[in-house]
Design a protein around this motif. Structure first.
Motif, short mmCIF file in Angstrom:
data_model
loop_
_atom_site.label_atom_id
_atom_site.label_comp_id
_atom_site.label_asym_id
_atom_site.label_seq_id
_atom_site.Cartn_x
_atom_site.Cartn_y
_atom_site.Cartn_z
N SER A 20 38.04 24.92 164.59
CA SER A 20 38.23 24.49 163.20
C SER A 20 39.51 25.06 162.61
O SER A 20 40.27 24.36 161.94
CB SER A 20 37.03 24.92 162.36
N VAL A 21 39.75 26.35 162.85
CA VAL A 21 40.97 26.98 162.36
C VAL A 21 42.20 26.31 162.99
O VAL A 21 43.19 26.02 162.31
CB VAL A 21 40.96 28.49 162.63
N SER A 22 42.11 26.06 164.30
CA SER A 22 43.25 25.44 165.00
C SER A 22 43.56 24.05 164.45
O SER A 22 44.74 23.68 164.34
CB SER A 22 42.94 25.33 166.50
N VAL A 23 42.53 23.29 164.11
CA VAL A 23 42.73 21.91 163.65
C VAL A 23 43.13 21.88 162.18
O VAL A 23 44.10 21.22 161.79
CB VAL A 23 41.47 21.07 163.89
N THR A 24 42.40 22.60 161.33
CA THR A 24 42.64 22.50 159.89
C THR A 24 44.00 23.06 159.49
O THR A 24 44.57 22.63 158.49
CB THR A 24 41.53 23.20 159.10
N VAL A 25 44.52 24.03 160.23
CA VAL A 25 45.82 24.58 159.88
C VAL A 25 46.93 23.57 160.11
O VAL A 25 48.05 23.74 159.61
CB VAL A 25 46.08 25.88 160.67
N THR A 26 46.65 22.50 160.85
CA THR A 26 47.66 21.46 161.09
C THR A 26 47.58 20.34 160.07
O THR A 26 48.45 19.46 160.06
CB THR A 26 47.47 20.85 162.49
N VAL A 27 46.54 20.32 159.24
CA VAL A 27 46.35 19.23 158.29
C VAL A 27 47.23 19.43 157.07
O VAL A 27 47.17 20.47 156.40
CB VAL A 27 44.87 19.13 157.86
N GLY A 28 48.04 18.46 156.77
CA GLY A 28 48.93 18.54 155.62
C GLY A 28 50.12 17.63 155.78
O GLY A 28 50.24 16.91 156.78
#
Length: 338
Positions: A20-28
């Motif tokens: 989750s951390v790996s994926v959500t940090v790329t969202v933007g």
């Protein structure tokens, strides 16, 4: 329940948290892949070179990563506090938000911000901690004077929550300019937008200490399920255990509120959801609830900052939209119990 299932749940939760951390940090707006994030992490550890430009690297490590990690820490901490409070008070509706602890911490933190009583993260946390203890002390005193039943504790918490919310609003309106008022009110609804690494380190450190304290009292929490008299007959020092655990949860709540504001209902929803998976034994319940809370709030924050992009929804608004129906469901399940 066998020991294997909670262990598998915890391991699966930790894997889900890392993903989750790996994926959500790329969202933007900036297009960054999880592989690039991991490669950048390796470069920071001296392994290979970062594939990111300096601007992209700054977006990941100065903006998105602290925000994502504080969301995980906040979710874990609130779920832990809710599980401990529900057991100590033998009340399925107990959590730092419903019992007014978050509101008291908010009042203390706002007093530091608006009135200038100190400066920096430590002073802000101290103000929030004082407000949290004052609010919870009021709840315990009022509920005890009214008989100490489950419904009296909840009603006392509602009274404290309203009182400290009013004090917070009065302080802001009386002492702050328009710009500060807008920023503080947004912060009071829960926001991860202005956090930095100092907030992550502070909250993670407090969470680690409080988690250790709570895990060392799991058998005590199990004994409280049978009532204070039964716990005392089993050799539990009831008053001491209550003071230690409630002070620990107030400290953790204060640290979280001082960094991200009041995020409601996480401590109410997730302990109940976790009990359906692990059972009521606290050695299993507490770590799994913390991991599920971390995963939950990471994704809630991602939704809050992207759903109406470029406008951001306060995290507390999203958790309340989810939490109110769950609160009503718990009320129906607990009706007739006191």
């Amino acid at each position: 329940m066998s020991r294997a299932r909670p262990a598998l749940l915890l391991a699966g939760g930790l894997v889900a948290l890392a993903l989750s951390v790996s994926v959500t940090v790329t969202v933007g707006p900036a297009a960054i892949t999880p592989a690039e994030v991991w490669a950048s992490l390796g470069a920071r550890l001296g392994i290979g070179e970062s594939p990111l430009t300096p601007i992209q690297d700054g977006i990941v490590w100065d903006l998105r990563m602290p925000r994502t990690l504080i969301a995980a820490v906040c979710g874990a901490g609130l779920a832990l506090c809710g599980a401990v409070m529900q057991s100590l008070l033998r009340n399925p509706l107990a959590d730092p938000f419903v019992l007014g602890v978050s509101s008291g911490a908010s009042t203390g933190a706002v007093a530091v911000i608006v009135l200038g009583w100190g400066a920096g993260v430590v002073s802000l946390s101290a103000g929030a901690f004082a407000g949290a203890l004052l609010s919870f002390g009021m709840v315990m005193l009022l509920s005890h004077s009214l008989g100490g039943s489950m419904d009296r504790v909840v009603l006392s918490g509602v009274a404290a929550m309203q009182l400290f919310s009013a004090l917070t609003s009065f302080t802001v309106l009386l002492s702050a300019d328009a710009e500060t008022t807008q920023g503080v009110l947004f912060w009071l609804l829960g926001s991860f937008s202005n956090v930095g690494w100092a907030d992550v380190v502070l909250c993670a450190g407090v969470l680690a200490v409080v988690m250790a304290v709570c895990l060392s009292h799991t058998t005590t929490l199990d004994a409280f399920a049978f009532g204070e008299e039964a716990a005392a007959s089993l050799g539990v020092r009831v008053a001491r255990a209550r003071v230690v655990l409630l002070t620990a949860t107030a400290l953790l709540t204060a640290a979280l509120v001082s960094s991200v504001g009041a995020v409601g209902f996480v401590g109410l929803i997730l302990p109940h959801a976790t009990r359906m998976l692990t059972g009521a034994m606290h050695a299993r319940l507490l770590p799994v609830a913390a991991v599920i809370g971390a995963v939950f709030l990471v994704w809630v924050d991602t939704l809050a900052r992207t759903a109406l992009d470029p406008q951001e929804i306060p995290v507390g608004v999203v958790t309340s939209l989810v939490g109110v129906p769950a609160f009503i469901a718990v009320l129906y399940r607990s009706r007739g119990k006191s």
